[in-house]
Motif scaffolding. Sequence first.
Motif, PDB file in Angstrom:
ATOM      1  N   THR A   1       0.846  -1.186   0.000  1.00 29.39           N
ATOM      2  CA  THR A   1       0.000   0.000   0.000  1.00 29.39           C
ATOM      3  C   THR A   1       0.887   1.244   0.000  1.00 29.39           C
ATOM      4  OG1 THR A   1      -0.080   0.209   2.410  1.00 29.39           O
ATOM      5  CG2 THR A   1      -1.742  -1.233   1.371  1.00 29.39           C
ATOM      6  N   GLU A   2       0.298   2.391  -0.270  1.00 30.84           N
ATOM      7  CA  GLU A   2       1.052   3.652  -0.243  1.00 30.84           C
ATOM      8  C   GLU A   2       1.673   3.884   1.132  1.00 30.84           C
ATOM      9  OE1 GLU A   2       1.850   5.832  -2.701  1.00 30.84           O
ATOM     10  OE2 GLU A   2       0.998   4.337  -4.054  1.00 30.84           O
ATOM     11  N   GLN A   3       0.911   3.573   2.187  1.00 32.19           N
ATOM     12  CA  GLN A   3       1.433   3.759   3.544  1.00 32.19           C
ATOM     13  C   GLN A   3       2.602   2.819   3.819  1.00 32.19           C
ATOM     14  OE1 GLN A   3       0.522   6.228   5.732  1.00 32.19           O
ATOM     15  NE2 GLN A   3       2.355   5.521   6.797  1.00 32.19           N
ATOM     16  N   GLU A   4       2.518   1.579   3.360  1.00 29.77           N
ATOM     17  CA  GLU A   4       3.614   0.624   3.544  1.00 29.77           C
ATOM     18  C   GLU A   4       4.858   1.082   2.785  1.00 29.77           C
ATOM     19  OE1 GLU A   4       1.400  -3.645   4.240  1.00 29.77           O
ATOM     20  OE2 GLU A   4       1.487  -2.840   2.192  1.00 29.77           O
ATOM     21  N   ILE A   5       4.654   1.629   1.592  1.00 34.51           N
ATOM     22  CA  ILE A   5       5.782   2.142   0.811  1.00 34.51           C
ATOM     23  C   ILE A   5       6.434   3.306   1.543  1.00 34.51           C
ATOM     24  CG2 ILE A   5       6.419   3.338  -1.328  1.00 34.51           C
ATOM     25  CD1 ILE A   5       4.229   1.639  -2.722  1.00 34.51           C
ATOM     26  N   GLU A   6       5.621   4.194   2.079  1.00 30.51           N
ATOM     27  CA  GLU A   6       6.142   5.343   2.831  1.00 30.51           C
ATOM     28  C   GLU A   6       6.915   4.876   4.069  1.00 30.51           C
ATOM     29  OE1 GLU A   6       6.975   9.226   3.941  1.00 30.51           O
ATOM     30  OE2 GLU A   6       6.117   8.528   2.052  1.00 30.51           O
ATOM     31  N   ASN A   7       6.330   3.949   4.829  1.00 33.04           N
ATOM     32  CA  ASN A   7       6.987   3.431   6.036  1.00 33.04           C
ATOM     33  C   ASN A   7       8.304   2.745   5.701  1.00 33.04           C
ATOM     34  OD1 ASN A   7       4.821   4.343   7.536  1.00 33.04           O
ATOM     35  ND2 ASN A   7       3.857   2.339   7.723  1.00 33.04           N
ATOM     36  N   LEU A   8       8.313   1.982   4.634  1.00 30.84           N
ATOM     37  CA  LEU A   8       9.513   1.279   4.212  1.00 30.84           C
ATOM     38  C   LEU A   8      10.604   2.276   3.813  1.00 30.84           C
ATOM     39  CD1 LEU A   8      10.716  -1.505   3.735  1.00 30.84           C
ATOM     40  CD2 LEU A   8       9.698  -1.475   1.461  1.00 30.84           C
ATOM     41  N   GLY A   9      10.224   3.305   3.074  1.00 31.95           N
ATOM     42  CA  GLY A   9      11.190   4.325   2.674  1.00 31.95           C
ATOM     43  C   GLY A   9      11.802   5.035   3.866  1.00 31.95           C
ATOM     44  N   VAL A  10      10.960   5.391   4.831  1.00 30.07           N
ATOM     45  CA  VAL A  10      11.453   6.066   6.038  1.00 30.07           C
ATOM     46  C   VAL A  10      12.384   5.141   6.821  1.00 30.07           C
ATOM     47  CG1 VAL A  10      10.751   7.010   8.281  1.00 30.07           C
ATOM     48  CG2 VAL A  10       9.504   7.655   6.207  1.00 30.07           C
ATOM     49  N   ALA A  11      12.009   3.885   6.959  1.00 35.43           N
ATOM     50  CA  ALA A  11      12.841   2.923   7.695  1.00 35.43           C
ATOM     51  C   ALA A  11      14.200   2.742   7.025  1.00 35.43           C
ATOM     52  CB  ALA A  11      12.119   1.584   7.805  1.00 35.43           C
ATOM     53  N   LEU A  12      14.216   2.643   5.702  1.00 36.86           N
ATOM     54  CA  LEU A  12      15.483   2.476   4.982  1.00 36.86           C
ATOM     55  C   LEU A  12      16.350   3.731   5.087  1.00 36.86           C
ATOM     56  CD1 LEU A  12      14.278   0.515   1.836  1.00 36.86           C
ATOM     57  CD2 LEU A  12      15.654  -0.369   3.724  1.00 36.86           C
ATOM     58  N   MET A  13      15.721   4.905   5.038  1.00 29.77           N
ATOM     59  CA  MET A  13      16.494   6.144   5.195  1.00 29.77           C
ATOM     60  C   MET A  13      17.071   6.248   6.604  1.00 29.77           C
ATOM     61  SD  MET A  13      14.563   9.107   2.958  1.00 29.77           S
ATOM     62  CE  MET A  13      13.139   9.140   4.006  1.00 29.77           C
ATOM     63  N   ASN A  14      16.275   5.890   7.614  1.00 31.29           N
ATOM     64  CA  ASN A  14      16.765   5.922   8.998  1.00 31.29           C
ATOM     65  C   ASN A  14      17.927   4.955   9.196  1.00 31.29           C
ATOM     66  OD1 ASN A  14      14.888   7.855   9.717  1.00 31.29           O
ATOM     67  ND2 ASN A  14      13.439   6.381  10.571  1.00 31.29           N
ATOM     68  N   LEU A  15      17.836   3.778   8.598  1.00 30.82           N
ATOM     69  CA  LEU A  15      18.920   2.799   8.700  1.00 30.82           C
ATOM     70  C   LEU A  15      20.180   3.329   8.028  1.00 30.82           C
ATOM     71  CD1 LEU A  15      19.940   0.068   9.604  1.00 30.82           C
ATOM     72  CD2 LEU A  15      18.928  -0.931   7.553  1.00 30.82           C
ATOM     73  N   ASP A  16      20.015   3.984   6.900  1.00 27.22           N
ATOM     74  CA  ASP A  16      21.164   4.562   6.200  1.00 27.22           C
ATOM     75  C   ASP A  16      21.848   5.627   7.055  1.00 27.22           C
ATOM     76  OD1 ASP A  16      22.762   4.636   3.797  1.00 27.22           O
ATOM     77  OD2 ASP A  16      21.847   6.583   3.367  1.00 27.22           O
ATOM     78  N   VAL A  17      21.061   6.469   7.707  1.00 24.94           N
ATOM     79  CA  VAL A  17      21.606   7.508   8.592  1.00 24.94           C
ATOM     80  C   VAL A  17      22.345   6.857   9.764  1.00 24.94           C
ATOM     81  CG1 VAL A  17      20.972   9.319  10.232  1.00 24.94           C
ATOM     82  CG2 VAL A  17      19.945   9.282   7.950  1.00 24.94           C
ATOM     83  N   LYS A  18      21.746   5.838  10.358  1.00 25.65           N
ATOM     84  CA  LYS A  18      22.372   5.164  11.506  1.00 25.65           C
ATOM     85  C   LYS A  18      23.683   4.483  11.082  1.00 25.65           C
ATOM     86  CE  LYS A  18      21.218   5.086  15.124  1.00 25.65           C
ATOM     87  NZ  LYS A  18      21.651   5.937  16.256  1.00 25.65           N
ATOM     88  N   MET A  19      23.684   3.877   9.900  1.00 27.58           N
ATOM     89  CA  MET A  19      24.917   3.249   9.401  1.00 27.58           C
ATOM     90  C   MET A  19      26.018   4.301   9.229  1.00 27.58           C
ATOM     91  SD  MET A  19      25.035  -0.029   9.071  1.00 27.58           S
ATOM     92  CE  MET A  19      26.323  -0.274   7.862  1.00 27.58           C
ATOM     93  N   ASP A  20      25.661   5.458   8.687  1.00 32.73           N
ATOM     94  CA  ASP A  20      26.649   6.530   8.528  1.00 32.73           C
ATOM     95  C   ASP A  20      27.208   6.964   9.881  1.00 32.73           C
ATOM     96  OD1 ASP A  20      26.438   6.532   5.769  1.00 32.73           O
ATOM     97  OD2 ASP A  20      25.012   8.204   5.707  1.00 32.73           O
TER      98      ASP A  20
END
Length: 99
Positions: A56-75
Amino acid sequence: MSLTNLDKRPEKSGRIQLDPESAEQGLAQLVLTVIELLRELVERQALRRVDGGTLTEQEIENLGVALMNLDVKMDELKEVFDLDDEDLNIDLGPLGNLL
């Protein structure tokens, strides 16, 4: 004692360094490499699901936010342990580089 012995950062050989003097650095490198590999696999699977239309659109949004947060944490973690992307791309010998 030479200046190179004072540097606790592993050489950029593409291999995990686990000598006693830099065990923490080598362990951090290994753990972050595994996390980065898993992050890339999850990202690829997520893109397949998005392309397949199963989210769903909401799942896509949540997934995008989670992946961006993980990328920030990895950095942040790479900065703490003085590692860069090249350090996480370990050499697997005849198989080539991991990432």
